[in-house]
Design a protein around this motif. Structure first.
Motif, PDB file in Angstrom:
ATOM      1  N   ALA A 139      -4.484   7.338  -7.021  1.00 44.80           N
ATOM      2  CA  ALA A 139      -3.221   7.962  -6.616  1.00 44.80           C
ATOM      3  C   ALA A 139      -2.930   7.715  -5.142  1.00 44.80           C
ATOM      4  CB  ALA A 139      -3.262   9.462  -6.898  1.00 44.80           C
ATOM      5  N   VAL A 140      -3.969   7.762  -4.312  1.00 45.61           N
ATOM      6  CA  VAL A 140      -3.791   7.566  -2.874  1.00 45.61           C
ATOM      7  C   VAL A 140      -3.353   6.138  -2.569  1.00 45.61           C
ATOM      8  CG1 VAL A 140      -5.032   7.395  -0.685  1.00 45.61           C
ATOM      9  CG2 VAL A 140      -5.332   9.406  -2.128  1.00 45.61           C
ATOM     10  N   ILE A 141      -4.038   5.143  -3.137  1.00 46.50           N
ATOM     11  CA  ILE A 141      -3.656   3.768  -2.800  1.00 46.50           C
ATOM     12  C   ILE A 141      -2.340   3.373  -3.471  1.00 46.50           C
ATOM     13  CG2 ILE A 141      -5.945   2.934  -2.195  1.00 46.50           C
ATOM     14  CD1 ILE A 141      -6.217   1.754  -4.953  1.00 46.50           C
ATOM     15  N   TYR A 142      -2.018   3.974  -4.629  1.00 47.69           N
ATOM     16  CA  TYR A 142      -0.707   3.703  -5.230  1.00 47.69           C
ATOM     17  C   TYR A 142       0.407   4.250  -4.351  1.00 47.69           C
ATOM     18  CZ  TYR A 142       3.507   4.925  -7.763  1.00 47.69           C
ATOM     19  OH  TYR A 142       4.824   5.108  -8.099  1.00 47.69           O
ATOM     20  N   SER A 143       0.297   5.531  -3.967  1.00 44.91           N
ATOM     21  CA  SER A 143       1.371   6.151  -3.181  1.00 44.91           C
ATOM     22  C   SER A 143       1.474   5.512  -1.805  1.00 44.91           C
ATOM     23  CB  SER A 143       1.145   7.663  -3.063  1.00 44.91           C
ATOM     24  OG  SER A 143      -0.119   7.945  -2.489  1.00 44.91           O
ATOM     25  N   GLY A 144       0.343   5.130  -1.213  1.00 41.29           N
ATOM     26  CA  GLY A 144       0.389   4.454   0.080  1.00 41.29           C
ATOM     27  C   GLY A 144       1.062   3.096  -0.011  1.00 41.29           C
ATOM     28  N   SER A 145       0.770   2.360  -1.053  1.00 42.17           N
ATOM     29  CA  SER A 145       1.394   1.044  -1.249  1.00 42.17           C
ATOM     30  C   SER A 145       2.887   1.178  -1.493  1.00 42.17           C
ATOM     31  CB  SER A 145       0.729   0.326  -2.432  1.00 42.17           C
ATOM     32  OG  SER A 145      -0.653   0.188  -2.228  1.00 42.17           O
ATOM     33  N   LEU A 146       3.271   2.161  -2.311  1.00 43.97           N
ATOM     34  CA  LEU A 146       4.685   2.395  -2.592  1.00 43.97           C
ATOM     35  C   LEU A 146       5.439   2.738  -1.308  1.00 43.97           C
ATOM     36  CD1 LEU A 146       6.916   2.763  -4.776  1.00 43.97           C
ATOM     37  CD2 LEU A 146       6.266   5.182  -4.860  1.00 43.97           C
ATOM     38  N   PHE A 147       4.814   3.579  -0.467  1.00 43.52           N
ATOM     39  CA  PHE A 147       5.452   3.969   0.780  1.00 43.52           C
ATOM     40  C   PHE A 147       5.681   2.747   1.679  1.00 43.52           C
ATOM     41  CE2 PHE A 147       5.247   5.009   5.250  1.00 43.52           C
ATOM     42  CZ  PHE A 147       6.182   6.017   5.357  1.00 43.52           C
ATOM     43  N   MET A 148       4.663   1.923   1.843  1.00 44.47           N
ATOM     44  CA  MET A 148       4.796   0.759   2.718  1.00 44.47           C
ATOM     45  C   MET A 148       5.877  -0.207   2.217  1.00 44.47           C
ATOM     46  SD  MET A 148       2.834   1.131   5.295  1.00 44.47           S
ATOM     47  CE  MET A 148       1.436   2.144   5.809  1.00 44.47           C
ATOM     48  N   ILE A 149       5.923  -0.407   0.919  1.00 44.43           N
ATOM     49  CA  ILE A 149       6.928  -1.306   0.343  1.00 44.43           C
ATOM     50  C   ILE A 149       8.332  -0.764   0.567  1.00 44.43           C
ATOM     51  CG2 ILE A 149       7.846  -2.163  -1.851  1.00 44.43           C
ATOM     52  CD1 ILE A 149       4.915  -2.465  -2.775  1.00 44.43           C
ATOM     53  N   VAL A 156       6.841  -7.800  -2.089  1.00 43.83           N
ATOM     54  CA  VAL A 156       5.500  -8.195  -2.539  1.00 43.83           C
ATOM     55  C   VAL A 156       5.102  -7.277  -3.691  1.00 43.83           C
ATOM     56  CG1 VAL A 156       4.772  -9.080  -0.294  1.00 43.83           C
ATOM     57  CG2 VAL A 156       4.405  -6.670  -0.853  1.00 43.83           C
ATOM     58  N   PRO A 157       4.222  -7.758  -4.588  1.00 41.92           N
ATOM     59  CA  PRO A 157       3.769  -6.904  -5.693  1.00 41.92           C
ATOM     60  C   PRO A 157       3.020  -5.686  -5.177  1.00 41.92           C
ATOM     61  CG  PRO A 157       3.213  -9.212  -6.086  1.00 41.92           C
ATOM     62  CD  PRO A 157       3.673  -9.120  -4.670  1.00 41.92           C
ATOM     63  N   LEU A 158       3.243  -4.557  -5.814  1.00 38.85           N
ATOM     64  CA  LEU A 158       2.574  -3.324  -5.410  1.00 38.85           C
ATOM     65  C   LEU A 158       1.055  -3.477  -5.469  1.00 38.85           C
ATOM     66  CD1 LEU A 158       3.599   0.258  -6.096  1.00 38.85           C
ATOM     67  CD2 LEU A 158       1.290  -0.381  -6.767  1.00 38.85           C
ATOM     68  N   MET A 159       0.547  -4.196  -6.469  1.00 32.57           N
ATOM     69  CA  MET A 159      -0.902  -4.351  -6.605  1.00 32.57           C
ATOM     70  C   MET A 159      -1.506  -5.148  -5.454  1.00 32.57           C
ATOM     71  SD  MET A 159      -2.250  -2.668  -9.030  1.00 32.57           S
ATOM     72  CE  MET A 159      -3.867  -3.448  -8.997  1.00 32.57           C
ATOM     73  N   ALA A 160      -0.719  -6.033  -4.845  1.00 35.02           N
ATOM     74  CA  ALA A 160      -1.227  -6.798  -3.700  1.00 35.02           C
ATOM     75  C   ALA A 160      -1.490  -5.875  -2.519  1.00 35.02           C
ATOM     76  CB  ALA A 160      -0.237  -7.893  -3.319  1.00 35.02           C
ATOM     77  N   VAL A 161      -0.549  -4.962  -2.267  1.00 31.35           N
ATOM     78  CA  VAL A 161      -0.719  -4.001  -1.172  1.00 31.35           C
ATOM     79  C   VAL A 161      -1.857  -3.034  -1.501  1.00 31.35           C
ATOM     80  CG1 VAL A 161       0.422  -2.260   0.247  1.00 31.35           C
ATOM     81  CG2 VAL A 161       1.742  -4.188  -0.660  1.00 31.35           C
ATOM     82  N   ALA A 162      -1.910  -2.559  -2.749  1.00 34.67           N
ATOM     83  CA  ALA A 162      -2.962  -1.627  -3.163  1.00 34.67           C
ATOM     84  C   ALA A 162      -4.346  -2.254  -3.020  1.00 34.67           C
ATOM     85  CB  ALA A 162      -2.730  -1.187  -4.611  1.00 34.67           C
ATOM     86  N   THR A 163      -4.462  -3.526  -3.381  1.00 33.32           N
ATOM     87  CA  THR A 163      -5.745  -4.215  -3.265  1.00 33.32           C
ATOM     88  C   THR A 163      -6.180  -4.331  -1.814  1.00 33.32           C
ATOM     89  OG1 THR A 163      -5.295  -5.485  -5.282  1.00 33.32           O
ATOM     90  CG2 THR A 163      -6.992  -6.345  -3.808  1.00 33.32           C
ATOM     91  N   THR A 164      -5.230  -4.590  -0.922  1.00 38.93           N
ATOM     92  CA  THR A 164      -5.546  -4.666   0.504  1.00 38.93           C
ATOM     93  C   THR A 164      -6.070  -3.343   1.024  1.00 38.93           C
ATOM     94  OG1 THR A 164      -3.802  -6.324   0.815  1.00 38.93           O
ATOM     95  CG2 THR A 164      -4.605  -5.192   2.782  1.00 38.93           C
ATOM     96  N   PHE A 165      -5.373  -2.262   0.678  1.00 42.80           N
ATOM     97  CA  PHE A 165      -5.827  -0.927   1.077  1.00 42.80           C
ATOM     98  C   PHE A 165      -7.236  -0.655   0.552  1.00 42.80           C
ATOM     99  CE2 PHE A 165      -1.394   0.837   1.868  1.00 42.80           C
ATOM    100  CZ  PHE A 165      -1.650   1.146   3.196  1.00 42.80           C
ATOM    101  N   ALA A 166      -7.454  -0.943  -0.723  1.00 41.55           N
ATOM    102  CA  ALA A 166      -8.734  -0.622  -1.362  1.00 41.55           C
ATOM    103  C   ALA A 166      -9.886  -1.394  -0.732  1.00 41.55           C
ATOM    104  CB  ALA A 166      -8.652  -0.908  -2.858  1.00 41.55           C
ATOM    105  N   LEU A 323       0.303   6.286   8.821  1.00 39.79           N
ATOM    106  CA  LEU A 323       0.235   6.398   7.362  1.00 39.79           C
ATOM    107  C   LEU A 323      -0.862   5.514   6.786  1.00 39.79           C
ATOM    108  CD1 LEU A 323       1.703   7.844   5.011  1.00 39.79           C
ATOM    109  CD2 LEU A 323       2.673   8.235   7.267  1.00 39.79           C
ATOM    110  N   ALA A 324      -0.993   4.309   7.332  1.00 37.93           N
ATOM    111  CA  ALA A 324      -2.059   3.431   6.847  1.00 37.93           C
ATOM    112  C   ALA A 324      -3.424   4.056   7.108  1.00 37.93           C
ATOM    113  CB  ALA A 324      -1.962   2.069   7.533  1.00 37.93           C
ATOM    114  N   ALA A 325      -3.577   4.656   8.295  1.00 41.65           N
ATOM    115  CA  ALA A 325      -4.835   5.334   8.607  1.00 41.65           C
ATOM    116  C   ALA A 325      -5.066   6.512   7.672  1.00 41.65           C
ATOM    117  CB  ALA A 325      -4.818   5.813  10.059  1.00 41.65           C
TER     118      ALA A 325
END
Length: 478
Positions: A139-149, A156-166, A323-325
Motif C-alpha cells: 500500500a505504501v509503495i503503491y500510494s507513493g508511486s501514484l502520488f509521484m506520477i 511512466v508505468p506505475l510499477m516502474a516507480v513502485a519497483t524503484t521505491f521498493a 514524500l519520497a523520504a
C-alpha cells in the motif's frame, strides 16, 4: 533552467542532505555480537524522546495516509487522527510499562512471557509479518508511486516507480537498521509536516478560502449510516482499532521500545500525540476537500494533483523529497519490523538460536520486497485505499488484540485457548467482510463484535476444553 530540472535539482539536494544528516547522527554505532538484535531492531535502546516522536509520526504518516485520507475528499476522515491520540495515550500509560518491565524486543515477546509458550508468540508474529508484507508495504509503495506520477505528470508505468521505491527501500533497510530509519524519519518528518502545512495554506488561497459549492456531507464531522465513518462507530470499534494499531503493532510500537527507559519513551509518545492532534487532521482532509471543489470527485488522485498545481517548481521539488523520504522510511520501518518478527519470533525459536542477523535480515528483506511488489496491482484497483487498508487489517487486528487483552488481564489461561480464539476471530471477521455482514453493520462495529467474541472463545475454551479457570490479575505488572 526549466521547471522540471529545478524540481529534480532541489529533490536531489534535499534527499542527499537528509542522508548526510542521518549518517552523521548514526555513525559509530556498530553491531556488537552480544547485542546485535537490540542494536539492529531497537537502536541499542538509544532513541531519545525526540526521535521516538519523530519516528512514530512519520512511520504512520506517509503517502498511504496523505493520498488515502485526502482521496476520500471529506472532513469526516479527521476522526481517525483524533482517535489516534487516545490510542497513543493508551500505549504510553498501559502498554509501555509492561513492555519495558519484561524487556521485550518485539510486542509478541510479551505474549510468550505471559502465556509461557513460544508457539503463541510465533503465530501472532507470523500474522503481523503477513500484515506487513501483504497489506502495509504494498500500500505504501503503491500510494507513493501514484502520488509521484500525479504530482509531476509522469508518463511512466506505475510499477516502474513502485519497483524503484521498493529496491531503494530494501537496500536502506538492509544497511541501516532501526537507528538509521528512526533518525531519517525524524528529519524527513519535520520537513514533511512543514511542507504539508504549506500545501494546506496555498490550497486555501487557491479557492480564496471559499468552501461554497462543496456538498455538506463532505464538510461535516458527523457521518450518517451511508458515510465511510458513521458517527456511532466512534463509540464502538474505533477505540479498539487505535489500541491495536498504536499499542500492539510491532511497526509502530518498536520505536517506543527503543528508548533508554520507559519515561523517555512515554515523553516521545506524548509528543507524537500532540502532533497528531494539532497538525495531522488538517493536512489529511483539507487538501482533499479543496480538490473536490477544484477537480470534482477524483478519489486517490486528489492529493498529488492538487500539490502539483499549487506548489511552485522549487517547492514541489522539496515536497517530492519529503514524500519520497516518507515512502522509503515507512517502507523501511515495515521491513525492519517484519524482519524483527521473523528473526526473533520464528527463526531463533525454531531454526537457529544464534543467526547472523544482518545476513538473515537481507534474505528476509529481499523476499518481502518481491511479495510487496506483486501485491501492488491489487491496491491499484481499489476505489479507496485507506478504507481498503482498514477493512483488510480488521482480519488481524481484533483477533490479535483479544489475545493481548486476555494475556494482560488474566492468569492461568492455556496458550492453545488463545490460539484457538485468534484463528476463530480471523475466520469470523473474514465471513463478516467477504460473505455476510449481519444486520448490515459497518465493519468498525463488526470489529468490536469480533473482539468480544474472541475474548469469549479464549476464556470458554480455557475452561471447557483445557479445564483451567482464568484468574483475574489485579495489576498489569507484577
Amino acid at each position: 533552467m526549466s521547471g522540471s530540472y529545478i524540481q529534480i535539482l532541489v529533490f536531489v539536494i534535499i534527499t542527499a542532505f537528509i542522508g548526510l544528516l542521518t549518517y552523521l547522527k548514526c555513525r559509530g554505532h556498530g553491531h556488537s555480537k552480544a547485542s546485535e538484535n537490540k542494536e539492529y531492531f531497537l537502536a541499542g535502546g538509544g532513541l531519545t524522546w525526540i526521535f521516538v516522536a519523530g519516528s512514530i509520526t512519520l512511520t504512520n504518516l506517509s503517502t498511504d495516509q496523505l493520498v488515502g485520507m485526502n482521496g476520500n475528499q471529506m472532513a469526516l476522515l479527521a476522526w481517525w487522527e483524533f482517535a489516534a491520540v487516545a490510542g497513543l495515550i493508551i500505549l504510553a500509560k498501559v502498554f509501555l510499562p509492561v513492555y519495558y518491565h519484561y524487556g521485550c524486543t518485539t510486542t509478541t515477546e510479551l505474549l510468550e512471557k505471559r502465556y509461557n509458550n513460544k508457539h503463541i508468540r510465533a503465530l501472532i508474529g507470523l500474522l503481523f509479518f503477513l500484515g506487513s508484507s501483504l497489506i502495509f508495504m504494498p500500500a505504501v509503495i503503491y500510494s507513493g508511486s501514484l502520488f509521484m506520477i500525479n504530482m509531476f505528470g509522469l508518463d511512466v508505468p506505475l510499477m516502474a516507480v513502485a519497483t524503484t521505491f521498493a529496491l531503494i527501500g530494501a537496500l536502506y533497510a538492509i544497511f541501516g537498521g532501526l537507528r538509521a530509519v528512526a533518525v531519517s524519519d525524524t528529519y524527513s518528518g519535520v520537513l514533511l509536516l512543514v511542507m504539508a502545512i504549506v500545501v494546506v495554506i496555498l490550497a486555501l488561497f487557491a479557492i480564496d478560502f471559499d468552501f461554497s459549492g462543496i456538498p455538506a456531507e463532505r464538510l461535516t464531522l458527523i457521518g450518517d449510516n451511508d458515510s465511510p465513518l458513521p458517527w456511532p462507530t466512534l463509540l464502538t470499534g474505533m477505540i479498539f482499532i487505535q489500541t491495536f494499531y498504536w499499542s500492539t503493532n510491532q511497526t509502530i510500537t518498536q520505536r517506543a521500545m527503543a528508548a533508554p527507559n520507559v519515561k523517555e519513551a512515554q515523553k516521545g509518545v506524548y509528543a507524537a500525540a500532540v502532533i497528531r492532534f494539532i497538525i495531522v487532521p488538517s493536512i489529511i482532509v483539507v487538501p482533499g476537500i479543496i480538490s473536490f471543489k477544484l477537480y470534482g470527485d477524483i478519489n486517490d488522485a486528489a492529493y498529488g494533483t492538487l500539490v502539483g498545481d499549487v506548489l511552485p517548481d522549487w517547492l514541489s521539488g522539496v515536497f517530492a523529497a519529503a514524500l519520497a523520504a516518507a515512502v522509503l522510511t515507512t517502507y523501511n520501518s515495515n521491513l525492519n519490523s517484519a524482519t524483527a518478527l521473523y528473526v526473533c519470533d520464528i527463526h531463533e525459536a525454531y531454526i537457529d538460536k544464534s543467526p547472523k542477523v544482518a545476513r538473515l535480515g537481507g534474505i528476509v528483506t529481499a523476499i518481502l520486497t518481491v511479495i510487496s511488489l506483486l501485491m501492488v496491482p491489487v491496491y491499484a484497483q481499489a476505489e479507496s485505499i485507506i478504507n481498503l487498508l482498514q477493512q483488510l487489517y480488521g482480519l488481524l487486528s481484533m483477533p490479535i488484540l483479544s489475545i493481548f487483552i486476555v494475556g494482560l488481564l488474566f492468569n492461568n489461561v492455556n496458550p492453545y485457548a488463545g490460539i484457538t480464539a485468534v484463528i476463530f476471530g480471523v475466520i469470523l471477521y473474514a465471513v463478516f467482510s467477504f460473505v455476510h455482514a449481519p444486520f448490515g453493520l459497518h465493519y468498525i462495529h463488526l470489529m468490536l463484535v469480533t473482539l468480544i467474541a474472541c475474548i469469549a472463545v479464549a476464556l470458554s475454551t480455557n475452561r471447557l476444553v483445557f479445564r483451567q479457570r482464568a484468574q483475574w490479575r489485579g495489576r498489569l505488572v507484577d
